[in-house]
Enzyme design. Structure first.
Site, short mmCIF file in Angstrom:
data_model
loop_
_atom_site.label_atom_id
_atom_site.label_comp_id
_atom_site.label_asym_id
_atom_site.label_seq_id
_atom_site.Cartn_x
_atom_site.Cartn_y
_atom_site.Cartn_z
N VAL A 219 10.11 -7.72 2.72
CA VAL A 219 9.87 -8.10 4.10
C VAL A 219 11.01 -9.02 4.55
O VAL A 219 11.37 -9.96 3.84
CB VAL A 219 8.49 -8.79 4.25
CG1 VAL A 219 8.25 -9.20 5.70
CG2 VAL A 219 7.37 -7.85 3.77
N ASP B 201 -7.75 -4.67 -0.28
CA ASP B 201 -6.93 -5.49 -1.17
C ASP B 201 -7.02 -6.93 -0.69
O ASP B 201 -6.04 -7.67 -0.69
CB ASP B 201 -5.47 -5.01 -1.17
CG ASP B 201 -4.64 -5.64 -2.30
OD1 ASP B 201 -5.23 -6.16 -3.27
OD2 ASP B 201 -3.40 -5.64 -2.20
N ASP C 95 -1.08 -6.90 5.10
CA ASP C 95 -0.97 -5.90 4.03
C ASP C 95 -2.10 -4.86 4.13
O ASP C 95 -3.05 -4.86 3.35
CB ASP C 95 -1.03 -6.63 2.66
CG ASP C 95 -0.39 -5.81 1.57
OD1 ASP C 95 0.02 -4.68 1.84
OD2 ASP C 95 -0.29 -6.33 0.43
N1 LIG Z 1 4.01 -10.38 9.71
C1 LIG Z 1 4.52 -11.20 8.78
N2 LIG Z 1 5.04 -12.39 9.14
C2 LIG Z 1 5.57 -13.23 8.21
N3 LIG Z 1 5.61 -12.94 6.90
C3 LIG Z 1 5.11 -11.77 6.48
C4 LIG Z 1 4.53 -10.84 7.40
N4 LIG Z 1 4.11 -9.76 6.70
C5 LIG Z 1 4.40 -10.00 5.41
N5 LIG Z 1 5.00 -11.20 5.26
C6 LIG Z 1 5.48 -11.80 3.99
O1 LIG Z 1 5.77 -10.77 3.07
C7 LIG Z 1 4.91 -10.85 1.92
C8 LIG Z 1 4.54 -9.46 1.44
O2 LIG Z 1 3.88 -8.76 2.48
P1 LIG Z 1 2.74 -7.71 2.15
O3 LIG Z 1 1.63 -8.39 1.44
O4 LIG Z 1 2.42 -6.99 3.42
O5 LIG Z 1 3.52 -6.72 1.20
P2 LIG Z 1 3.07 -6.07 -0.19
O6 LIG Z 1 2.71 -4.67 0.11
O7 LIG Z 1 2.08 -6.95 -0.88
O8 LIG Z 1 4.39 -6.04 -0.98
P3 LIG Z 1 4.53 -6.20 -2.56
O9 LIG Z 1 3.26 -5.66 -3.16
O10 LIG Z 1 5.71 -5.38 -2.84
O11 LIG Z 1 4.72 -7.67 -2.75
C9 LIG Z 1 3.74 -11.69 2.39
O12 LIG Z 1 3.14 -12.39 1.31
C10 LIG Z 1 4.40 -12.66 3.35
O13 LIG Z 1 5.02 -13.72 2.65
MG LIG Z 2 0.54 -8.16 -0.32
#
Ligand SMILES: Nc1ncnc2c1ncn2[C@@H]1O[C@H](COP(=O)(O)OP(=O)(O)OP(=O)(O)O)[C@@H](O)[C@H]1O
Ligand SMILES: [Mg+2]
Length: 247
Positions: free
Chosen positions: A54, A181, A199
């Site tokens: 991200v 999740d 997520d």
């Molecule tokens: N809209 C947002 N604004 C700010 N930070 C964000 C946002 N979306 C995601 N993040 C940051 O990115 C991180 C990972 O996002 P997300 O949980 O959607 O991905 P993920 O699918 O869990 O990725 P992975 O499993 O590869 O870590 C979050 O913990 C947060 O720190």
């Molecule tokens: Mg996540």
């Protein structure tokens, strides 16, 4: 700043390609998002993970979050239970096509949740493996995930539990989705007191196969998180509030 960054720092760019993130197709998609005026430049990394990275993005100086799903290095083999029985998505095709569907699924789920009034980032656009959404932060600093916040920084755990439960209830009753999740890793805390659910790729329609099992697991994670504050909920109580509590 991707436009400049690509021109001036080819080595960085090449390193990203090696990591399987900014492959040529992703670069192409980022350029297209710029043409479409969804973003006009890219900023630094907010988070790197197994499934997605991200980044900060900007449009006319305003921040966006740009989630780029990994195509090459994902552990996407386990996604079948989250797609089966959902008429909106298909689970065949080549690996990159499956990743694109997964990104689309997160976009659609976020839109449904957002319009139902659940506190989630607003989705702006999905293109191939890239999802652009509103940036959740304290001014220009990204909000911390709840798991990264120590217990003593949570001033009012009871209130937090209520806010989260209200969001899970709206998600279920109004958006008709199960997060699937839910945990402190997928809650962002704006100003340490405004929780956002994030997520959503794995979130499922509430009538979908496996939805009930996922909801039970979400409720278990909720209960487990709040035990450390001495708040003792039962899983049944939480399930009842989400499913039949007053919306
Ligand atoms: N809209 C947002 N604004 C700010 N930070 C964000 C946002 N979306 C995601 N993040 C940051 O990115 C991180 C990972 O996002 P997300 O949980 O959607 O991905 P993920 O699918 O869990 O990725 P992975 O499993 O590869 O870590 C979050 O913990 C947060 O720190
Ligand atoms: Mg996540």
């Amino acid at each position: 700043m991707v436009k400049k960054y690509l021109r001036r720092k080819p080595l960085e760019y090449e390193r990203k390609i090696e990591e399987g993130v900014f492959d040529t197709q992703t670069i192409g998609a980022l350029r297209k998002l710029m043409k479409l005026n969804i973003i006009d430049s890219m900023g630094g990394v907010i988070s790197t993970g197994k499934e997605a990275d991200v980044f900060k993005g900007y449009i006319k100086g305003e921040l966006r979050a740009v989630k780029i799903f990994r195509i090459e290095t994902t552990g996407f083999k386990d996604i079948a239970p989250y797609i089966e029985g959902d008429p909106r998505f298909r689970l065949h095709g080549r690996k990159h096509e499956i990743v694109f569907e997964w990104a689309k699924k997160e976009f659609r789920n976020l839109g449904r949740a957002f319009h139902a009034g659940v506190r989630v980032p607003k989705p702006f656009k999905v293109l191939r493996n890239i999802l652009v959404m509103s940036f959740i932060g304290n001014n220009s600093d990204p909000a911390s995930p709840l798991n990264a916040i120590s217990a003593d920084q949570i001033k009012n755990p009871k209130k937090l539990s209520k806010l989260l439960l209200d969001n899970l209830k709206n998600l279920y009753q109004k958006a008709e989705l199960v997060h699937a999740d839910f945990s402190e890793f997928n809650v962002l805390m704006k100003f340490l007191n405004e929780p956002y659910l994030i997520d959503f790729a794995q979130a499922v329609l509430k009538n979908q196969l496996n939805a009930e099992m996922f909801l039970q697991r979400d409720a278990e994670n909720f209960v487990r998180y709040f035990v450390k504050f001495g708040l003792k909920f039962s899983r049944q109580e939480i399930l009842a509030k989400i499913q039949v509590g007053k919306a």
